[in-house]
Motif scaffolding. Structure first.
Motif, short mmCIF file in Angstrom:
data_model
loop_
_atom_site.label_atom_id
_atom_site.label_comp_id
_atom_site.label_asym_id
_atom_site.label_seq_id
_atom_site.Cartn_x
_atom_site.Cartn_y
_atom_site.Cartn_z
N MET A 203 0.84 -1.20 0.00
CA MET A 203 0.00 0.00 0.00
C MET A 203 0.87 1.25 0.00
O MET A 203 1.94 1.28 0.60
CB MET A 203 -0.91 0.02 1.24
CG MET A 203 -1.88 -1.14 1.33
SD MET A 203 -3.10 -0.96 2.67
CE MET A 203 -2.06 -1.14 4.12
N GLY A 204 0.38 2.28 -0.64
CA GLY A 204 1.05 3.56 -0.59
C GLY A 204 0.88 4.22 0.76
O GLY A 204 -0.02 3.87 1.54
N GLU A 205 1.72 5.22 1.04
CA GLU A 205 1.69 5.88 2.35
C GLU A 205 0.33 6.51 2.63
O GLU A 205 -0.19 6.44 3.76
CB GLU A 205 2.79 6.95 2.42
CG GLU A 205 2.87 7.66 3.76
CD GLU A 205 1.89 8.83 3.89
OE1 GLU A 205 1.47 9.15 5.02
OE2 GLU A 205 1.54 9.42 2.83
N PRO A 235 12.94 -3.40 -1.80
CA PRO A 235 13.46 -2.42 -0.84
C PRO A 235 13.30 -0.98 -1.32
O PRO A 235 13.39 -0.04 -0.51
CB PRO A 235 14.93 -2.82 -0.68
CG PRO A 235 15.25 -3.63 -1.90
CD PRO A 235 13.99 -4.32 -2.28
N GLN A 236 13.08 -0.80 -2.61
CA GLN A 236 12.82 0.54 -3.15
C GLN A 236 11.64 1.21 -2.45
O GLN A 236 11.52 2.44 -2.46
CB GLN A 236 12.53 0.47 -4.66
CG GLN A 236 13.72 0.05 -5.51
CD GLN A 236 13.75 -1.44 -5.76
OE1 GLN A 236 13.46 -2.23 -4.86
NE2 GLN A 236 14.10 -1.85 -6.97
N ARG A 237 10.77 0.39 -1.86
CA ARG A 237 9.61 0.94 -1.14
C ARG A 237 10.06 1.91 -0.05
O ARG A 237 9.29 2.81 0.33
CB ARG A 237 8.84 -0.24 -0.51
CG ARG A 237 7.60 0.13 0.29
CD ARG A 237 6.51 0.67 -0.63
NE ARG A 237 5.37 1.17 0.14
CZ ARG A 237 5.34 2.35 0.73
NH1 ARG A 237 6.38 3.17 0.66
NH2 ARG A 237 4.26 2.73 1.38
N ASP A 246 7.74 9.82 2.65
CA ASP A 246 6.49 9.99 3.41
C ASP A 246 6.21 8.77 4.29
O ASP A 246 5.72 8.91 5.42
CB ASP A 246 5.32 10.20 2.45
CG ASP A 246 5.37 11.55 1.76
OD1 ASP A 246 6.02 12.46 2.30
OD2 ASP A 246 4.76 11.69 0.68
N THR A 247 6.53 7.58 3.80
CA THR A 247 6.34 6.36 4.58
C THR A 247 7.21 6.38 5.82
O THR A 247 6.77 6.04 6.93
CB THR A 247 6.66 5.12 3.72
OG1 THR A 247 5.76 5.08 2.62
CG2 THR A 247 6.53 3.85 4.54
N LEU A 248 8.45 6.81 5.66
CA LEU A 248 9.35 6.87 6.81
C LEU A 248 8.90 7.93 7.81
O LEU A 248 9.05 7.75 9.03
CB LEU A 248 10.78 7.14 6.33
CG LEU A 248 11.39 6.04 5.44
CD1 LEU A 248 12.75 6.47 4.93
CD2 LEU A 248 11.50 4.73 6.21
N THR A 288 14.13 5.71 11.85
CA THR A 288 12.85 6.28 12.28
C THR A 288 12.53 5.93 13.73
O THR A 288 11.58 6.47 14.30
CB THR A 288 11.69 5.77 11.40
OG1 THR A 288 11.49 4.37 11.63
CG2 THR A 288 11.97 6.02 9.93
N GLY A 289 13.29 5.00 14.31
CA GLY A 289 13.00 4.51 15.65
C GLY A 289 12.25 3.19 15.66
O GLY A 289 12.00 2.63 16.72
N ALA A 290 11.89 2.70 14.48
CA ALA A 290 11.23 1.40 14.38
C ALA A 290 12.23 0.29 14.71
O ALA A 290 13.44 0.43 14.45
CB ALA A 290 10.66 1.19 12.99
N VAL A 291 11.73 -0.81 15.27
CA VAL A 291 12.54 -1.99 15.53
C VAL A 291 12.22 -3.03 14.47
O VAL A 291 11.05 -3.38 14.26
CB VAL A 291 12.25 -2.56 16.93
CG1 VAL A 291 13.05 -3.84 17.17
CG2 VAL A 291 12.56 -1.53 18.01
N ILE A 292 13.23 -3.53 13.79
CA ILE A 292 13.02 -4.55 12.76
C ILE A 292 13.31 -5.92 13.37
O ILE A 292 14.43 -6.19 13.83
CB ILE A 292 13.94 -4.32 11.54
CG1 ILE A 292 13.73 -2.92 10.96
CG2 ILE A 292 13.66 -5.38 10.47
CD1 ILE A 292 14.68 -2.58 9.81
#
Length: 447
Positions: A203-205, A235-237, A246-248, A288-292
Motif C-alpha cells: 500500500m502507498g503511504e 526495498p525501493q519501497r 512519506d512512509t518513513l 525512524t526509531g522502528a525496531v526490525i
C-alpha cells in the motif's frame, strides 16, 4: 558500493503469462515448463524485476534458493493433479474449465489453517463476524487491510496462498477502518495490532496512514506491527519509490506517539540481504526509531540447513535487526513438499543457535502456529526410559497454557503438532478436553 541497476526502476511484476520465458531462462525443458505452468494455475505466482535481476543467480537456476523461493516447482502438487491440469492447458481448455479443476485441487490443500476463519474471527453483538479482523490471542489483533492483500512477489510456500488465487470465498480482508479502530478501542486487553496480508507495504503511504494514524490515539495500545516481505522483495519501497520518504515520516510519527513500531521483516535466505539497496532500506527504517524483527519458516530445498540460518541471523544482527522466529511450515498448501520433520527442524535450529552470540539468541523456534497456539519445540530427551519431544506454548488461546512445558512421543517423521501423540502415559495434550465418563472419571472406552 555502486547502487543497484534496479534501484531507480519502476515496479514491474511478472505473472503466469511470463512463465515460459522465465522457466526457459532457468533451463527447463518443454515438458517441465508445462508442469510448472500447471502448478501455477493452482497456486499463485508473481515475481518482480528486482527479484529477477538482483536476487536470483540464473547460472544456478533452477536450484538457486531464491528461484525456488518464488517459482512453482513441478512436483509441489500430487502428480495426478499436475497431469490433469497440464492436459487441460495442452488441449486449450478455457479459463472456466481450468479454474474449476484448480479449485478442486485447492479444496484439498487446507486453504485456511489453524481455525483462521471459524475460531479467530470476532463477532459483533448480534453475532455477525467482523470482516478483516482475527483475534486469536487476547493481547494481539490481526488486521487484513483490503488494499494490502497482495505482495511484491509470492513465496512458493506461503501459508496465506488462498488470499491470492482470485476466489472471493477464500479471501480475508476489510477496508472498514472505523470498525477496526472501534474494536481495538473497546477491547482494553489488546495492546498490539498487527497489519498483515498479503503485505501491508504494498500500500502507498496515503492508504496505510489512514489505517495507522487513528490507532495512535488509543491509550492502551502499546505497539503497532507491520508484517512484510517488502525489504527482501522490493526495498525501493523505503528508498527510491515516490512515497518512500512519506512512509518513513509515518513511521517516525508512530514512534513519536509513544507506540512501539515493530517492523516484522520476512527474510527466508541470507542472499536476500546481499544487495546494497536492502541494506540502505534497513538503515532508513531503523533511523525512524522502528525496531526490525526478522522471521521465516524453515523450508525444505530453500533454507534447510544450520549454516544458512546461522549466516542469516548473524547478518541480521550485524545490520541492527533482531532475529525473532524460525517457524515450522504450516499445514496448508504444498506442506508435504516443503515441510521438514520436527526432529530435523530442532537439530537445524540448535545447530545455528549454538554458533551465534547471545545477541542473536533472541530468536525462538522451531515454532508451530497451530490451532491452539504457538508451540515451540524445545528439545528431544529421554524421561523414564521414553524418548520424547519437550515443547511449550509461546502463545495460546488459553493464556494459562503459555510457558508451561509438555511432552510428546518422539516421532522422527512428525512434521506438525497434530502428528504428535501424548507421552509418559498421558491420554491427551494440555489443550485437549480429557475424555470423561458419566461419573466424572476418565472413561477408558474413549481413550
Amino acid at each position: 558500493m555502486a547502487q543497484s541497476p534496479s534501484a531507480g526502476r519502476r515496479f514491474r511484476a511478472y505473472t503466469t503469462k511470463h512463465l515460459d520465458e522465465l522457466t526457459a531462462r532457468a533451463g527447463l525443458a518443454a515438458d517441465e515448463q508445462l508442469a510448472v505452468k500447471a502448478v501455477a494455475n493452482v497456486l499463485p505466482f508473481r515475481v518482480n524485476s528486482y527479484v529477477i535481476d538482483e536476487l536470483i543467480d540464473w547460472d544456478a537456476a533452477p536450484d538457486d534458493p531464491i528461484y525456488r523461493l518464488v517459482f512453482p516447482q513441478a512436483d509441489m502438487l500430487p502428480q495426478d493433479d499436475v497431469a490433469r491440469i497440464a492436459d487441460l492447458i495442452s488441449s486449450g481448455a478455457g479459463r472456466k474449465e481450468l479454474n474449476e479443476a484448480a479449485n478442486q485441487v485447492r479444496a484439498k490443500l487446507n486453504p485456511h489453517p489453524a481455525g483462521q476463519m471459524d475460531l479467530n474471527v470476532p463477532t459483533t453483538g448480534n453475532e455477525e463476524p467482523i470482516p478483516g479482523i482475527q483475534h486469536k490471542y487476547k493481547e494481539t489483533v490481526l488486521f487484513f487491510p483490503k488494499q494490502g492483500q497482495t505482495c511484491h512477489a509470492y513465496c512458493t510456500y506461503c501459508f496465506r496462498w488462498a488470499q491470492f488465487v482470485g476466489d472471493a470465498d477464500l479471501k480475508f480482508a476489510s477496508g472498514e477502518i472505523d470498525q477496526m479502530v472501534e474494536y481495538v478501542r473497546s477491547h482494553p486487553e489488546v495492546t498490539s495490532v498487527l497489519f498483515t496480508g498479503g503485505d501491508p507495504m504494498i500500500m502507498g503511504e496515503g492508504v496505510i496512514s489512514r489505517y495507522i494514524e487513528p490507532l495512535l490515539e488509543i491509550e492502551h495500545l502499546e505497539a503497532i506491527r507491520i508484517g512484510t516481505k517488502a525489504l527482501a522483495y522490493w526495498p525501493q519501497r523505503f528508498t527510491t519509490d515516490p512515497d518512500a520518504d512519506d512512509t518513513l515520516r509515518l513511521f517516525e510519527k508512530v514512534v513519536a506517539s509513544g507506540k512501539n513500531l515493530a517492523f516484522m521483516a520476512h527474510f527466508s535466505h541470507p542472499n536476500e540481504m546481499k544487495p546494497e539497496l536492502v541494506q540502505e532500506a534497513v538503515r532508513r527504517i531503523r533511523a525512524t526509531g522502528a525496531v526490525i524483527r526478522t522471521q521465516a519458516p524453515l523450508i525444505r530445498t530453500i533454507n534447510d540447513d544450520s549454516a544458512t540460518w546461522e549466516d542469516m541471523w548473524r547478518t541480521h544482527l550485524r545490520h541492527g535487526m533482531v532475529p525473532y522466529y524460525m517457524f515450522v511450515e504450516r499445514d496448508t498448501g504444498p506442506q508435504d513438499y516443503f515441510a521438514v520433520p520436527l526432529a530435523e527442524a530442532y537439530d537445524i535450529f540448535r545447530g545455528a543457535y549454538t554458533k551465534v552470540s547471545g545477541l542473536a539468541r533472541t530468536v525462538r523456534g522451531p515454532s508451530m502456529s497451530a490451532t491452539p497456539g504457538k508451540v515451540c519445540v524445545d528439545g528431544v530427551t529421554e524421561v523414564l526410559g521414553e524418548k520424547v519431544f519437550v515443547l511449550h506454548f509461546i502463545q495460546a488461546r488459553d493464556p494459562e497454557l503459555v510457558g508451561k512445558p509438555f511432552f510428546a512421543k518422539y516421532d522422527e517423521k512428525a512434521a506438525w503438532l497434530f502428528d504428535l501423540k501424548p507421552a509418559l502415559g498421558a491420554t491427551h495434550f494440555p489443550w485437549e478436553q480429557a475424555p470423561v465418563g458419566t461419573n466424572g472419571l476418565v472413561d477408558p472406552t474413549r481413550l
